[in-house]
Design an enzyme around this catalytic site. Structure first.
Site, PDB file in Angstrom:
ATOM      1  N   GLY A  23       6.093 -12.024 -11.558  1.00 25.84           N
ATOM      2  CA  GLY A  23       5.637 -12.876 -10.468  1.00 25.84           C
ATOM      3  C   GLY A  23       5.887 -12.200  -9.138  1.00 25.84           C
ATOM      4  O   GLY A  23       6.884 -11.494  -8.957  1.00 25.84           O
TER       5      GLY A  23
ATOM      6  N   ASP B 153       3.163  -5.380  -5.098  1.00 26.87           N
ATOM      7  CA  ASP B 153       4.117  -6.256  -4.422  1.00 26.87           C
ATOM      8  C   ASP B 153       5.151  -5.442  -3.648  1.00 26.87           C
ATOM      9  O   ASP B 153       5.589  -5.840  -2.563  1.00 26.87           O
ATOM     10  CB  ASP B 153       4.822  -7.150  -5.441  1.00 26.87           C
TER      11      ASP B 153
ATOM     12  N   THR C  63      -5.120   0.846  -1.595  1.00 25.78           N
ATOM     13  CA  THR C  63      -5.909   1.296  -2.726  1.00 25.78           C
ATOM     14  C   THR C  63      -5.268   2.556  -3.271  1.00 25.78           C
ATOM     15  O   THR C  63      -4.328   3.097  -2.676  1.00 25.78           O
ATOM     16  CB  THR C  63      -7.376   1.555  -2.317  1.00 25.78           C
TER      17      THR C  63
END
Length: 454
Positions: A111, A439, A342
């Site tokens: 998560g 993240d 990216t």
């Protein structure tokens, strides 16, 4: 200065000052990642047993969610073929049982909130307040030591405690992560780069379950925060998004009133209605982070289909198309900062100016490379382990294009009243894992920027 020199300088700036950042509020999604390293022969045998023709039709276009084993296997092939990450909710109980029987190689914190909490609090020492939908012992045990807190009601008062002190016994949520390396081959597919497909098999994050502590005491919780990161909206659907979005909107109003800068970490969101709702909500955010698939999906709901196609047409991604899309998004929403990441390079478009924007994304790229190289980064000092990873030479053409189009110098340019910052990333040839790298990038860049703002 060379890019290696800029990297080294940025790392020292952030390391020196990141400890001065106040509490960061993280909401809303945490789970457990069951990581499975795919084996070509095993996957191919599963495809053949299931039916090649039935599986292949899902390798061309992802379903909205997974209701059958052919959809699961076809979605994995979709990611392998493109070398791109995707995440879909697994609706079917038989498919969830199939994934459990398939097994996994390891369990990790999962998560966006869980991964960011462990990085910011457990690695950088930045205090975080995390929303954890389910606090089982297994989930709590995956949090690192450090200033990581969850709100707990004690005699009618909200206390901030480490997750391991919460003592919850709720159901644990599993996300099945199917990882593949660059060059992974199955049938006629070959992965152009390493990545993963995620089958989300939990019923907390997919409905954006928000704990009572956050519902009833958010004003008090938010009073402790200097920054905030919101994530986990990607699994919502047209049928279930309305109620959680009311709560998110109310939370954002509290944070906006307190002048807390809030970053939205976007993720691939299959439901078009939810994407439109996120777009409508973006004016309440300071910042948003996304990759080319996610940016293209936002352009689609803005009616910019040709631009969306351009974003997915080339490798490396066309930086002029990215910049055009970021301008359109900034102008529509008023968001002050857009961070695009990216494979090979990052861009940041900001209303404000300064080297600290570029230096923060340099630090983020170094942290991402360290995570890819080491698998897990024990402390901020180990981030420097990635300095020997070479800067990506394949995006020299990207930098040349940006210099030609916008007059970029040392990664910065003034464009249409905004600052555009660019960096080439460091690419680890054989990463230990790709889970959590996005993240790591976004949270490191956002928090790092506020650490070194003048």
């Amino acid at each position: 200065m060379s890019w290696d020199g800029l990297y080294a300088s940025a790392f020292e700036k952030v390391r020196e000052r990141i400890g001065k950042v106040g509490k960061v509020l993280l909401a809303y999604n945490t789970n457990i990642d069951a990581v499975h390293y795919l084996k070509s022969g095993d996957l191919e045998e599963r495809i053949r047993r299931t039916g090649i023709d039935e599986v292949l039709k899902y390798s061309e276009e992802l379903p909205e969610n997974i209701k059958s084993v052919p959809q699961l296997l076809g979605s994995i092939l979709w990611s392998v073929k493109r070398g791109k990450a995707a995440e879909l909710f697994v609706e079917s109980c038989p498919v969830r049982f199939y994934m459990k029987r398939w097994g996994w190689n390891e369990l990790r914190m999962g998560g966006q909130v869980g991964i960011m909490a462990n990085l910011l609090g457990g690695v950088y020492g930045v205090p975080v307040i995390a929303h954890v939908p389910q606090l089982s012992r297994l989930q709590a045990g995956l949090f690192k030591n450090g200033p990581i807190y969850v709100p707990k009601l004690v005699d009618g008062e909200v206390k901030l405690v480490h997750p391991r002190e919460f003592g919850g016994e709720e159901e644990s949520c599993l996300h099945h992560i199917y990882e593949f390396p660059r060059g992974f081959r199955v049938l006629d597919f070959e992965a152009p780069r390493e990545n993963r497909f995620i089958g989300a098999a939990d019923d907390y994050n997919t409905t954006l379950f928000i704990r009572d502590e956050f519902r009833e005491y958010f004003d008090e919780i938010a009073s402790n925060a200097e920054l905030a990161v919101v994530s986990g909206l990607q699994a919502l659907t047209a049928e279930n998004y309305a109620e959680p979005f009311e709560m998110i909107r109310a939370n954002l109003e509290v944070l906006n009133e307190r002048n807390v800068p809030v970053h939205l970490e976007f993720a691939f969101t299959p439901d078009e209605t939810v994407r439109k709702a996120i777009l409508d909500l973006l004016p309440k955010f300071w910042s948003v982070g996304l990759n080319e698939v996610e940016l293209a999906s936002i352009m689609e709901v803005m009616g910019e289909r040709k631009l969306a196609e351009k974003l997915l047409a080339d490798d490396p991604v066309d930086p002029v198309a990215v910049t055009e899309a970021m301008f359109k998004l900034a102008e529509k929403t008023g968001v002050k900062r857009i961070h695009f990441h990216t494979y090979g390079y990052y861009l940041a478009l900001t209303e404000y100016r300064g080297e600290f924007v570029r230096d923060a994304i340099l630090f983020a790229a170094l942290a991402a490379a360290a995570k890819a190289k080491l698998g897990d980064v024990p402390s901020i000092n180990e981030v420097v382990e990635a300095m020997d990873v070479p800067v990506n030479k394949k995006v020299e053409s990207v930098e040349e294009t940006l210099v030609r189009e916008y007059g970029m110098n040392e990664g910065m340019a003034e464009v249409n009243g905004y600052q555009l910052a660019f960096i080439p990333t460091k690419i680890v040839e054989k990463p230990k894992s790709t889970v959590g790298i996005g993240d790591t990038i976004s949270s490191s860049a956002f928090v790092g920027e506020f650490a070194i703002r003048p």
